[in-house]
Design an enzyme around this catalytic site. Structure first.
Site, PDB file in Angstrom:
ATOM      1  CE1 TYR A   2     -13.111  -7.083   1.811  1.00 47.59           C
ATOM      2  CE2 TYR A   2     -11.534  -8.687   0.976  1.00 47.59           C
ATOM      3  CZ  TYR A   2     -11.863  -7.676   1.862  1.00 47.59           C
ATOM      4  OH  TYR A   2     -10.955  -7.268   2.806  1.00 47.59           O
ATOM      5  NE  ARG A  46      -6.904   5.532   2.730  1.00 51.24           N
ATOM      6  CZ  ARG A  46      -7.777   4.625   3.116  1.00 51.24           C
ATOM      7  NH1 ARG A  46      -9.054   4.893   3.081  1.00 51.24           N
ATOM      8  NH2 ARG A  46      -7.376   3.460   3.570  1.00 51.24           N
ATOM      9  NE  ARG A  72      -9.304   9.592  -2.269  1.00 48.12           N
ATOM     10  CZ  ARG A  72      -9.717   9.162  -1.089  1.00 48.12           C
ATOM     11  NH1 ARG A  72      -9.641   7.883  -0.798  1.00 48.12           N
ATOM     12  NH2 ARG A  72     -10.186  10.002  -0.205  1.00 48.12           N
ATOM     13  CG  ASP A 103      -8.893  -2.896  -4.373  1.00 49.81           C
ATOM     14  OD1 ASP A 103      -8.289  -2.323  -3.446  1.00 49.81           O
ATOM     15  OD2 ASP A 103      -9.726  -3.802  -4.173  1.00 49.81           O
ATOM     16  NE  ARG A 123      -4.355  -1.311   0.195  1.00 50.54           N
ATOM     17  CZ  ARG A 123      -5.430  -1.318   0.980  1.00 50.54           C
ATOM     18  NH1 ARG A 123      -5.565  -0.427   1.920  1.00 50.54           N
ATOM     19  NH2 ARG A 123      -6.367  -2.215   0.791  1.00 50.54           N
TER      20      ARG A 123
HETATM   21  O1  CP3 Z   1       0.234   0.382  -3.075  1.00 54.51           O
HETATM   22  C1  CP3 Z   1      -0.225  -0.770  -3.256  1.00 54.51           C
HETATM   23  O2  CP3 Z   1       0.004  -1.717  -2.456  1.00 54.51           O
HETATM   24  C2  CP3 Z   1      -0.989  -1.073  -4.534  1.00 54.51           C
HETATM   25  C3  CP3 Z   1      -2.379  -0.937  -4.533  1.00 54.51           C
HETATM   26  C4  CP3 Z   1      -3.309  -1.836  -3.730  1.00 54.51           C
HETATM   27  C5  CP3 Z   1      -4.532  -1.336  -3.225  1.00 54.51           C
HETATM   28  N1  CP3 Z   1      -5.240  -2.380  -2.705  1.00 54.51           N
HETATM   29  C6  CP3 Z   1      -4.967   0.059  -3.302  1.00 54.51           C
HETATM   30  C7  CP3 Z   1      -6.038   0.528  -2.415  1.00 54.51           C
HETATM   31  C8  CP3 Z   1      -3.253  -3.189  -3.425  1.00 54.51           C
HETATM   32  C9  CP3 Z   1      -2.135  -4.188  -3.682  1.00 54.51           C
HETATM   33  C10 CP3 Z   1      -4.491  -3.521  -2.784  1.00 54.51           C
HETATM   34  C11 CP3 Z   1      -4.851  -4.886  -2.343  1.00 54.51           C
HETATM   35  C12 CP3 Z   1      -6.081  -5.105  -1.586  1.00 54.51           C
HETATM   36  N2  CP3 Z   1      -7.288  -4.470  -1.708  1.00 54.51           N
HETATM   37  C13 CP3 Z   1      -6.230  -6.134  -0.635  1.00 54.51           C
HETATM   38  C14 CP3 Z   1      -5.170  -7.148  -0.284  1.00 54.51           C
HETATM   39  C15 CP3 Z   1      -4.157  -6.615   0.627  1.00 54.51           C
HETATM   40  C16 CP3 Z   1      -4.668  -6.247   1.977  1.00 54.51           C
HETATM   41  O3  CP3 Z   1      -4.607  -5.050   2.307  1.00 54.51           O
HETATM   42  O4  CP3 Z   1      -5.081  -7.159   2.717  1.00 54.51           O
HETATM   43  C17 CP3 Z   1      -7.544  -6.073  -0.141  1.00 54.51           C
HETATM   44  C18 CP3 Z   1      -8.153  -6.975   0.922  1.00 54.51           C
HETATM   45  C19 CP3 Z   1      -8.219  -5.029  -0.835  1.00 54.51           C
HETATM   46  C20 CP3 Z   1      -9.641  -4.612  -0.707  1.00 54.51           C
HETATM   47  C21 CP3 Z   1      -9.762  -3.222  -0.266  1.00 54.51           C
HETATM   48  N3  CP3 Z   1      -9.390  -2.127  -1.019  1.00 54.51           N
HETATM   49  C22 CP3 Z   1     -10.302  -2.764   0.958  1.00 54.51           C
HETATM   50  C23 CP3 Z   1     -10.826  -3.657   2.061  1.00 54.51           C
HETATM   51  C24 CP3 Z   1     -10.240  -1.367   0.925  1.00 54.51           C
HETATM   52  C25 CP3 Z   1     -10.781  -0.428   1.960  1.00 54.51           C
HETATM   53  C26 CP3 Z   1      -9.899  -0.321   3.138  1.00 54.51           C
HETATM   54  C27 CP3 Z   1      -9.032   0.874   3.000  1.00 54.51           C
HETATM   55  O5  CP3 Z   1      -7.836   0.798   3.317  1.00 54.51           O
HETATM   56  O6  CP3 Z   1      -9.593   1.925   2.648  1.00 54.51           O
HETATM   57  C28 CP3 Z   1      -9.619  -0.985  -0.310  1.00 54.51           C
HETATM   58  C29 CP3 Z   1      -9.324   0.391  -0.754  1.00 54.51           C
HETATM   59  C30 CP3 Z   1      -7.982   0.699  -1.293  1.00 54.51           C
HETATM   60  N4  CP3 Z   1      -7.215  -0.105  -2.081  1.00 54.51           N
HETATM   61  C31 CP3 Z   1      -7.265   1.911  -1.070  1.00 54.51           C
HETATM   62  C32 CP3 Z   1      -6.056   1.819  -1.775  1.00 54.51           C
HETATM   63  C33 CP3 Z   1      -4.977   2.858  -1.904  1.00 54.51           C
HETATM   64  C34 CP3 Z   1      -7.795   3.101  -0.299  1.00 54.51           C
HETATM   65  C35 CP3 Z   1      -8.727   3.847  -1.212  1.00 54.51           C
HETATM   66  C36 CP3 Z   1      -8.759   5.311  -0.964  1.00 54.51           C
HETATM   67  O7  CP3 Z   1      -9.560   5.721  -0.118  1.00 54.51           O
HETATM   68  O8  CP3 Z   1      -8.019   6.052  -1.645  1.00 54.51           O
END
Ligand code: CP3
Length: 344
Positions: free
Chosen positions: A152, A26, A35, A72, A22
């Protein structure tokens, strides 16, 4: 060879290469700014110019050794035809799939129609890395593993216990197997397309692997990863693939042996010395700093970075967090982590 790829091929450099799960997100003001311009998270993901720019942000700021595609894991359900929205402060929301009838419409869908902007992002990032002189930085593509993605799809949102998913898996294994098989096939196709577009390594995120008993871990974590590895290897025999069976504990060695992944990411619950003895003897490893230790900073951070580096840095090792960076993490703590890691 680029340092990350060198480690994934089994070599041990003097200083471990590093990136963060990640890392584009943010906690970075430049991310929040873009964003805001894009509108929403999904608008960022499906715009190859914005997504490539966001992917590059942590590379420019910190000189990370890997860029990870900005996308994602839930783009697969979306590409299959299940709706997806990200609600502010709530995370992902999907119309739940709870019976076999609910996913019959997902067969014979061309997922690449929805996913093609993501392949373009990969091409853009490779060009930007080259043009901006980051010739030692590798681009990692990724997908969610079928079990985690199915969690999910079935719950329709995040969950504490994934009650609907587990109940379905036990009560109607044939029906649930069909959903897992469908997602497995789509995930293999998606990862192969990412490699075709220029991803130099791939990562399979199984964030909820650790909530399964032995039987379901074999069936829904190891089984699908085996099939995905076989499909990738048929098209891209040499591309490194990092598996991440988060929370897998003592199942890690079995996961490595049976799936044939090139390397594994270690979450922070796995003791580094146990991982050195039981996992790193099988393949290169990545991890495993507790993200909240990074959030807190101070002497604990310094001690932990040094400890992990000394325990795992004797073998093929990529420094990383055990899970994604928390959005409240100060940038100065990331800089400190990198300084401590890179000093002799
Ligand atoms: O920088 C990186 O690692 C690359 C991008 C990436 C994102 N999600 C961007 C993202 C990667 C590799 C993921 C994987 C992901 N997404 C997983 C597996 C890894 C983990 O964290 O367990 C899972 C379970 C998801 C599903 C997901 N996406 C959730 C549950 C959420 C909401 C929780 C949160 O942190 O807001 C997201 C949103 C998400 N994916 C964001 C980002 C940067 C935040 C979105 C935002 O508000 O800008």
């Amino acid at each position: 060879m680029k340092p990350i790829l060198d480690v994934l091929n089994g070599h041990t450099p003097s200083v471990p290469p590093v990136w963060m799960m990640r890392q584009a997100g943010r906690y970075l003001p430049e991310y929040m700014e873009l964003r805001g311009k894009a509108g929403s998270f999904l608008d960022l993901v499906y715009n190859p110019d914005f997504a490539a720019e966001v992917t590059m942000q942590p590379i420019r700021r910190f000189g990370m050794d890997a860029a990870i595609l900005f996308s994602d894991i839930l783009v697969i359900p979306q590409a299959l035809g299940q709706g997806l929205a990200f609600k502010a402060g709530e995370g992902p929301v999907l119309p739940p799939v709870r019976t076999s009838e609910d996913f019959q419409g997902f067969y014979d869908v061309d997922i690449h129609k929805t996913l093609s902007p993501i392949y373009q992002t990969i091409k853009n990032v490779r060009t930007m890395l080259r043009d901006e002189g980051y010739d030692q930085t590798a681009l990692i593509g990724f997908a969610g593993a079928p079990w985690t993605v199915a969690c999910y799809m079935v719950e329709g949102r995040g969950s504490r216990d994934f009650i609907n998913t587990k109940r379905w898996a036990y009560a109607d294994p044939d029906g649930f197997d069909a959903l897992i098989d469908l997602v497995t096939q789509a995930t293999a196709d998606y990862l192969i397309a990412q490699a075709d577009a220029g991803a130099e390594a791939l990562k399979l995120f199984d964030s909820w692997a650790g909530i399964l008993d032995e039987m379901l871990f074999e069936r829904y974590v190891i089984g699908p990863a085996q099939k995905i590895m076989a499909a990738i290897r048929a098209k891209h025999p040499d591309i490194p693939v990092i598996g991440f069976p988060r929370g897998g504990g003592v199942m890690y060695p079995r996961y490595v042996r049976q799936t044939g992944v090139s390397a594994v990411a270690l979450d922070q619950t796995l003791p580094a010395d146990w991982a050195a003895d039981h996992v790193q003897t099988l393949c290169p490893v990545q991890g495993n700093l507790e993200p909240f230790c990074l959030l807190a900073g101070g002497t604990a951070l310094e001690k932990e970075v040094k400890r992990i580096k000394s325990v795992l840095g004797e073998g093929p090792f990529i420094f990383n967090l055990g899970h994604g960076i928390h959005k409240e993490t100060p940038i100065a703590h990331v800089e400190k982590m990198l300084d401590v890691l890179r000093e002799d």
